[in-house]
Design an enzyme around this catalytic site. Structure first.
Site, PDB file in Angstrom:
ATOM      1  N   LYS A 151      40.753  31.961  42.788  1.00  0.00           N
ATOM      2  CA  LYS A 151      39.428  32.585  42.734  1.00  0.00           C
ATOM      3  C   LYS A 151      38.883  32.702  44.141  1.00  0.00           C
ATOM      4  CE  LYS A 151      36.415  33.914  39.550  1.00  0.00           C
ATOM      5  NZ  LYS A 151      36.688  34.299  38.147  1.00  0.00           N
TER       6      LYS A 151
HETATM    7  N1  GLU Z   1      37.141  37.717  36.960  1.00  0.00           N
HETATM    8  C1  GLU Z   1      37.797  37.800  35.690  1.00  0.00           C
HETATM    9  C2  GLU Z   1      37.928  36.419  35.078  1.00  0.00           C
HETATM   10  O1  GLU Z   1      37.215  35.506  35.405  1.00  0.00           O
HETATM   11  C3  GLU Z   1      39.107  38.571  35.766  1.00  0.00           C
HETATM   12  C4  GLU Z   1      40.143  37.974  36.656  1.00  0.00           C
HETATM   13  C5  GLU Z   1      41.374  38.857  36.845  1.00  0.00           C
HETATM   14  O2  GLU Z   1      41.492  39.872  36.197  1.00  0.00           O
HETATM   15  O3  GLU Z   1      42.206  38.471  37.670  1.00  0.00           O
HETATM   16  O4  GLU Z   1      38.715  36.227  34.187  1.00  0.00           O
END
Ligand code: GLU
Length: 430
Positions: free
Chosen positions: A120
């Protein structure tokens, strides 16, 4: 205000602060690890992020001044595949939060069994106060600052809170300019024209709809006429509300940062979306009553979908929550201190790492399509998404029944078991 503290697991000196997302995540991890009788070594490995990067991002502001922003990227665990996880631009971003979100991505990818690890990113900023040019410079500088760890085989970002397709296009371009060739699979959630996937934008909300349907089925309740309240009206909440309504539910409440709306007879979600597009916020929408923030989550309903930020459902407001089912569209909307009270009340919670996994699932489809250079129809994307969401829901349900735990601990148990199995097979390189 006094902080709520709760005794945390086997380590007697360790207390859980309700508001700390990493500890909130870890307290659930501890329960699952105990159920699995995870050996002490693996327990230590999985409790620690693999890599954490902090970068300073100097930007020329439109005013001519220089401003320096702080950005993070955390690779929590990449044993099952490349790091996967969004980037959020928000004033509330902290390293602790990004670390929790990266861990959640690890468990989420394992729950839906896609070949990714978890990561993240975040940049501390108020995107509403930045011009388009400033946002572009910040996104590109962030990308180039973490470029060594990015790549289709190492770490693949995506949108998250306050980031969107346009920013993913800048990330793809910045990375590709450095590599001297176009690399579409370095990021997901891109515009369709440049390697994005059909259905990606709606995927998280669509996944929420599928698991709501499955949860209600389990409880013997019909989706038709079920009263739904959705907190957060961004990419996840607005689409979930729209699709739930399309499938027969009555959406009685929606909210965004500006405030909440309630109409016991049901809102016309498309109409609210059109109003929000014209006026930026939902507040002021004429065909509903206004509801203040703290009263919103406790509105009468069958299904509550928190689809905004962390820690909105806490030990303080759970006693007043009326929903029978909670579908966690956001990451970490329920503080760990609230879990037990929800269980006692008999609320069926579909946890974040399952409920909102539709987004990363279609990100996986996008990555596969980019690498293949062969694109799927929206119908095929949605059909495959449904298969994965329904199967994952049933897998989590089965584990939760096997261990006699709620769906959240069931999901953590399933995920940790899958990540731990790969660690055991791969062994330790040391
Ligand atoms: N931000 C989204 C989540 O928390 C998508 C993450 C992604 O597609 O890599 O799942």
């Amino acid at each position: 205000m006094t902080e709520t503290k709760q005794f945390l697991g086997p380590d007697k000196d360790h207390f859980l602060s309700e508001e700390n997302p990493f500890e909130s995540m870890m307290s659930r991890f501890d329960i699952a690890a105990k159920l699995l009788k995870l050996d002490a070594g693996l327990y230590k490995v999985l409790r620690n992020p693999q890599m954490q990067i902090i970068v300073s991002l100097p930007i020329h502001m439109d005013s001519g001044e220089t401003e320096v922003f702080t950005g993070y990227r955390v690779l929590y665990n990449t044993s099952r595949g490349p790091g996967k996880g969004g980037i959020r631009f928000d004033l509330g971003v902290t390293l602790d939060e990004v670390r929790a979100l990266a861990a959640w991505m690890t468990w989420k990818c394992a729950v839906v069994n896609i070949p990714f690890g978890g990561s993240k990113g975040g940049v501390i900023c108020d995107p509403l106060k930045l011009s388009m040019g400033e946002l572009e410079r910040l996104t590109r500088r962030y990308t180039s600052s973490i470029i060594e760890i990015l790549g289709p085989d190492s770490d693949v970002p995506a949108p998250d809170v306050n980031t969107n397709e346009r920013m993913m296009a800048w990330i793809m371009d910045t990375y590709s300019m450095h590599k001297r060739h176009t690399v579409t699979a370095v990021v997901t959630g891109k515009p369709l024209e440049m390697g994005g996937s059909a259905g990606r934008r709606e995927a998280t909300g669509r996944g929420c709809m599928f698991v709501t349907r499955e949860a209600l089925k389990q409880l013997g309740l019909p989706l038709k006429g079920a009263k739904v309240v959705v907190q957060g009206f961004g990419n996840v909440g607005s689409i979930a509300a729209e699709l739930l309504q399309e499938n027969g539910a009555t959406v009685v409440g929606v909210s965004d940062v500006s405030g909440g709306l309630y109409n016991a007879a049901g809102l016309d979600v498309k109409d609210v979306i059109a109003f929000r597009e014209a006026h930026r916020y939902v507040t002021g929408y004429p065909k509903a009553d206004a509801v203040a923030g703290e009263d919103f989550l406790t509105l009468p309903c069958d299904v509550l979908v928190p689809a905004a930020l962390e820690n909105v459902i806490t030990a303080r407001n759970v006693p007043k929550i009326q929903a029978k089912v909670i579908i966690e569209g956001a990451n970490g909307p329920t503080a760990a201190g609230a879990d037990e009270i929800l269980d006692k009340k008999g609320v069926f919670v579909v946890p974040d790492i399952l409920a909102n996994a539709g987004g990363v699932t279609v990100s996986y489809f996008e990555w596969v399509q980019d690498r293949d250079g062969w694109f799927w129809t929206e119908e095929l994307v949605n059909q495959r998404l449904e298969e994965i969401m329904v199967k994952s829901f049933n897998n989590v349900l089965e584990v939760s029944k096997r261990y006699n735990v709620n769906m959240r601990i069931g999901a953590y148990t399933l995920a940790i078991e899958r990540v731990a199995a790969v660690h055991r097979m791969r062994g330790m390189y040391a």
